[in-house]
Motif scaffolding. Structure first.
Motif, mmCIF file in Angstrom:
data_model
loop_
_atom_site.group_PDB
_atom_site.id
_atom_site.type_symbol
_atom_site.label_atom_id
_atom_site.label_comp_id
_atom_site.label_asym_id
_atom_site.label_seq_id
_atom_site.Cartn_x
_atom_site.Cartn_y
_atom_site.Cartn_z
ATOM 1 N N GLY A 1 -1.149 -29.129 39.529
ATOM 2 C CA GLY A 1 -1.143 -27.697 39.768
ATOM 3 C C GLY A 1 0.034 -27.178 40.565
ATOM 4 O O GLY A 1 0.136 -25.968 40.794
ATOM 5 N N THR A 2 0.930 -28.040 40.984
ATOM 6 C CA THR A 2 2.091 -27.595 41.758
ATOM 7 C C THR A 2 2.915 -26.584 40.972
ATOM 8 O O THR A 2 3.323 -25.553 41.502
ATOM 9 N N CYS A 3 3.148 -26.867 39.703
ATOM 10 C CA CYS A 3 3.952 -25.955 38.876
ATOM 11 C C CYS A 3 3.282 -24.594 38.733
ATOM 12 O O CYS A 3 3.948 -23.557 38.753
ATOM 13 N N LEU A 4 1.966 -24.584 38.616
ATOM 14 C CA LEU A 4 1.227 -23.319 38.522
ATOM 15 C C LEU A 4 1.439 -22.478 39.776
ATOM 16 O O LEU A 4 1.606 -21.258 39.705
ATOM 17 N N CYS B 1 3.990 -18.490 33.743
ATOM 18 C CA CYS B 1 4.147 -18.890 32.342
ATOM 19 C C CYS B 1 3.612 -20.284 32.041
ATOM 20 O O CYS B 1 3.726 -20.760 30.916
ATOM 21 N N ILE B 2 2.991 -20.930 33.031
ATOM 22 C CA ILE B 2 2.455 -22.268 32.803
ATOM 23 C C ILE B 2 0.951 -22.184 32.608
ATOM 24 O O ILE B 2 0.235 -21.588 33.401
ATOM 25 N N ALA B 3 0.507 -22.770 31.507
ATOM 26 C CA ALA B 3 -0.919 -22.773 31.192
ATOM 27 C C ALA B 3 -1.521 -24.094 31.656
ATOM 28 O O ALA B 3 -1.028 -25.168 31.303
ATOM 29 N N GLY B 4 -2.549 -24.009 32.463
ATOM 30 C CA GLY B 4 -3.210 -25.196 32.975
ATOM 31 C C GLY B 4 -4.171 -25.787 31.960
ATOM 32 O O GLY B 4 -4.292 -25.309 30.839
#
Length: 66
Positions: free
Chosen positions: A20-23, A30-33
């Motif tokens: 989840g760091t990128c989120l 733009c990042i979908a988990g």
């Protein structure tokens, strides 16, 4: 007028551990988990590279001409 966007895009590889760091750091949301690997929604990505810099397992890479 030339585009300032590089020819290529950031992608999330199989090394993604869904931490989840990128989120948390993506200012464009733009990042979908979900189940690894997460996915970058390219139409929203401004290719700033913050997600790649902050990924603890280096799962996000810039891929030329994809």
């Amino acid at each position: 007028m030339t585009s300032s966007k590089p020819s290529g895009r950031y992608i999330i590889t199989e090394r993604c551990i869904a931490c989840g760091t990128c989120l948390a750091v993506c200012r464009e949301n733009c990042i979908a988990g979900g189940a690894p690997p997460f996915v970058i929604r390219q139409s929203y990505c401004i290719q700033c590279g913050v997600c790649a810099d902050k990924c603890p397992v280096k799962a996000i890479i810039f891929a030329d001409k994809v």
